[in-house]
Design a protein around this motif. Structure first.
Motif, short mmCIF file in Angstrom:
data_model
loop_
_atom_site.label_atom_id
_atom_site.label_comp_id
_atom_site.label_asym_id
_atom_site.label_seq_id
_atom_site.Cartn_x
_atom_site.Cartn_y
_atom_site.Cartn_z
N THR A 160 -15.60 -34.05 12.12
CA THR A 160 -14.81 -34.08 12.57
C THR A 160 -14.04 -35.28 13.51
O THR A 160 -14.66 -36.35 13.52
CB THR A 160 -14.69 -32.94 14.03
N GLY A 161 -13.49 -35.15 14.82
CA GLY A 161 -12.32 -35.92 15.53
C GLY A 161 -11.07 -36.29 15.11
O GLY A 161 -10.44 -36.14 16.93
N LEU A 162 -10.37 -34.98 14.32
CA LEU A 162 -8.92 -35.05 14.25
C LEU A 162 -8.57 -33.88 15.00
O LEU A 162 -8.39 -33.44 14.58
CB LEU A 162 -8.59 -35.14 12.91
N GLN A 163 -7.72 -34.36 16.18
CA GLN A 163 -6.80 -33.24 16.61
C GLN A 163 -5.56 -33.00 16.94
O GLN A 163 -4.80 -34.21 17.00
CB GLN A 163 -7.74 -33.16 18.14
N ILE A 164 -4.53 -32.30 17.00
CA ILE A 164 -2.82 -31.65 17.06
C ILE A 164 -2.54 -31.05 18.41
O ILE A 164 -3.49 -29.89 18.73
CB ILE A 164 -2.87 -31.75 15.71
N SER A 165 -1.70 -31.74 18.57
CA SER A 165 -1.05 -30.74 19.88
C SER A 165 -0.66 -29.66 18.97
O SER A 165 0.98 -30.02 18.22
CB SER A 165 -0.24 -31.55 20.24
N LEU A 166 -0.43 -28.54 19.54
CA LEU A 166 0.74 -27.02 19.08
C LEU A 166 1.89 -27.39 19.85
O LEU A 166 1.64 -27.98 20.85
CB LEU A 166 -0.53 -26.09 19.43
N LYS A 167 2.62 -26.59 19.50
CA LYS A 167 3.79 -26.46 20.50
C LYS A 167 3.83 -26.28 21.85
O LYS A 167 4.45 -26.77 22.71
CB LYS A 167 4.78 -25.60 19.82
N ASN A 168 3.10 -25.24 21.87
CA ASN A 168 2.24 -24.41 23.90
C ASN A 168 1.40 -26.14 24.61
O ASN A 168 1.03 -25.10 25.49
CB ASN A 168 1.71 -23.47 23.69
N GLY A 169 1.40 -26.81 23.35
CA GLY A 169 1.01 -28.21 24.55
C GLY A 169 -0.48 -28.27 24.49
O GLY A 169 -1.54 -29.18 23.98
N SER A 170 -1.40 -27.05 23.63
CA SER A 170 -3.02 -27.64 23.29
C SER A 170 -3.23 -28.11 22.13
O SER A 170 -2.53 -28.50 21.60
CB SER A 170 -2.75 -25.96 23.78
N TRP A 171 -4.39 -28.71 22.22
CA TRP A 171 -5.43 -29.82 21.64
C TRP A 171 -5.90 -28.44 20.88
O TRP A 171 -6.61 -28.04 21.24
CB TRP A 171 -5.64 -30.77 22.47
N VAL A 172 -5.97 -28.99 19.13
CA VAL A 172 -6.85 -28.35 18.50
C VAL A 172 -7.44 -28.89 17.62
O VAL A 172 -6.79 -29.67 17.08
CB VAL A 172 -6.20 -26.54 17.34
N SER A 173 -8.89 -29.03 17.66
CA SER A 173 -9.72 -29.43 16.37
C SER A 173 -8.85 -29.17 14.76
O SER A 173 -9.04 -28.54 14.51
CB SER A 173 -10.82 -29.41 16.53
N VAL A 174 -9.00 -30.48 14.33
CA VAL A 174 -8.85 -29.43 12.70
C VAL A 174 -10.02 -29.99 12.09
O VAL A 174 -10.65 -30.71 12.40
CB VAL A 174 -7.56 -30.97 12.23
N PRO A 175 -10.45 -28.86 11.25
CA PRO A 175 -11.74 -28.77 10.85
C PRO A 175 -11.68 -29.35 9.40
O PRO A 175 -11.59 -29.56 8.89
CB PRO A 175 -11.57 -26.93 10.10
N PRO A 176 -12.36 -30.46 9.41
CA PRO A 176 -12.51 -31.20 8.56
C PRO A 176 -12.52 -30.69 7.03
O PRO A 176 -13.25 -29.92 6.73
CB PRO A 176 -13.52 -32.87 8.70
N ASP A 177 -11.68 -31.57 6.14
CA ASP A 177 -12.34 -31.05 4.68
C ASP A 177 -11.65 -32.15 3.71
O ASP A 177 -10.93 -32.56 3.11
CB ASP A 177 -10.51 -29.57 4.32
N GLN A 178 -13.34 -32.32 3.21
CA GLN A 178 -13.03 -33.86 2.07
C GLN A 178 -12.30 -33.22 1.01
O GLN A 178 -11.98 -34.34 0.60
CB GLN A 178 -14.17 -34.19 1.78
N GLU A 179 -11.89 -32.27 0.81
CA GLU A 179 -10.64 -31.93 -0.58
C GLU A 179 -9.91 -31.51 -0.67
O GLU A 179 -9.31 -31.63 -1.28
CB GLU A 179 -12.00 -31.09 -1.27
#
Ligand code: GA4
Length: 329
Positions: A220-239
């Motif tokens: 894990t570790g990657l996060q993106i910011s949504l349009k409303n400004g909140s940060w969400v974690s991106v569940p990793p998926d190696q495939e």
């Protein structure tokens, strides 16, 4: 009342919330092998500026070989790694990101991808001597991921009804197109783990290019910011691969797509390895909203610029800056 199942609906929900642990992830997923993937990609780029793609046709054995070689590279003694650095901009970098004082808990290799057509046999397109430490998996990966980027951009053009269909992907397959490839390693950090703290691995930013194609190991570790400004974690998926909308695609669509702010938080418990291919247009390429996407009377939100102008401005900025700001009308 009897509600009949509608078989046609099975074909459509390519953008669907994914159940992950106890919560539904906000990350759209597009299955490239399904009908309506063009429309689904457009919706994901409009809503989030970030999308996971599956059935991408990039051979997993190539991905795994490159990951194994990357791990080996970063395991080399520091003095060896530093023979391929400091990154200015290409080569090995450690903690320092870019030329303007940004730092993160990350070490990396940056490669420039020159205009020569990629081939499986030649490494000469990589403007970085450390490329010779890697086997054929590196160029095989770049070839396959470039094809994926091209397919995705062609689908986006189809979804947006852009003519000719190869207008967008042509920008990244052009002989002069300006590509970059980045291998990132966020090391384990027992101290952080002990303190149960996280640290900035790679600070928040948008990518300046058209799109970036990211893939990571299962950490894990990657996060993106949504349009409303909140940060969400991106569940990793190696495939799978993640498509990141960059600033240039935001401009080409006159803001209909938003380049997504993203960051990596390191918690030190497990090392994270990511590989990101950034697809930029040719330096002389004009970046301006596509006239066919402009509604009647719609004004361009941006002053016209070339990719060379934008890149120059980007390299004067700090990572977290709003780089498009100075090009807005
Ligand atoms: C962000 C996206 C890519 O990683 C990158 C980065 C580049 C670098 O690491 O040299 C930059 C950053 C990125 C944008 C602003 C400038 C340049 C670091 C920085 C502070 C390779 C890219 O193309 O732009």
């Amino acid at each position: 009342m009897v509600v009949l199942a509608n078989p046609a609906l099975d074909e459509i929900p390519l953008v669907r919330p994914q159940k992950h642990g106890a919560f539904f992830s906000a990350i759209p997923v597009v299955d490239l092998s399904r009908p309506f993937s063009a429309e689904a990609l457009v919706k994901a780029c409009e809503d989030v500026g970030f999308v996971k793609v599956i059935n991408h046709n990039v051979p997993m054995d190539v991905v795994q070989r490159l990951e194994a070689e990357t791990v080996k590279f970063f395991e080399m003694p520091q003095v060896f790694k530093e023979t391929s650095g400091p990154a200015d901009p290409f080569g090995y970098g450690n903690k320092r990101i870019g030329p303007n004082g940004d730092v993160g808990l990350v070490e990396y290799l940056l490669f420039g991808i020159t205009s020569k057509p990629l081939s499986y046999t030649s490494m000469s397109f990589l403007e970085e001597p450390s490329a010779c430490l890697f086997g054929p998996a590196l160029s095989e990966y770049l070839v396959a991921v470039k094809k994926l980027a091209s397919d995705v951009l062609e689908l986006i053009a189809e979804g947006l009804k852009i003519e000719p269909r190869d207008l967008l992907n042509g920008l990244v397959t052009d002989e002069q197109s300006d590509g970059l490839f980045r291998l990132n390693h966020y090391p384990r950090c027992p101290l952080l783990e002990r303190l149960d703290r996280s640290w900035t691995g790679f600070g928040e930013h948008t990518d300046p290019q058209i799109i970036s194609v990211l893939r990571s190991n299962n950490t894990t570790g990657l996060q993106i910011s949504l349009k409303n400004g909140s940060w969400v974690s991106v569940p990793p998926d190696q495939e799978s691969f993640f498509i990141v909308v960059g600033d240039c695609l935001q401009v080409l669509t006159n803001g209909r797509f938003k380049s997504v702010r993203h960051r990596v938080l390191a918690n030190g418990s497990k090392s994270r390895v990511s590989m990101i291919y950034f697809f930029g247009p040719p330096p002389a390429g004009k970046i301006a909203p596509l006239s066919q996407l402009m509604g009647e009377g719609e004004q361009s939100k941006y002053k016209e610029f070339t990719w060379a102008d934008y890149k120059k401005a980007a390299y004067k900025s700090r990572l977290g800056d709003n780089r498009l700001g100075q090009f807005e009308k």
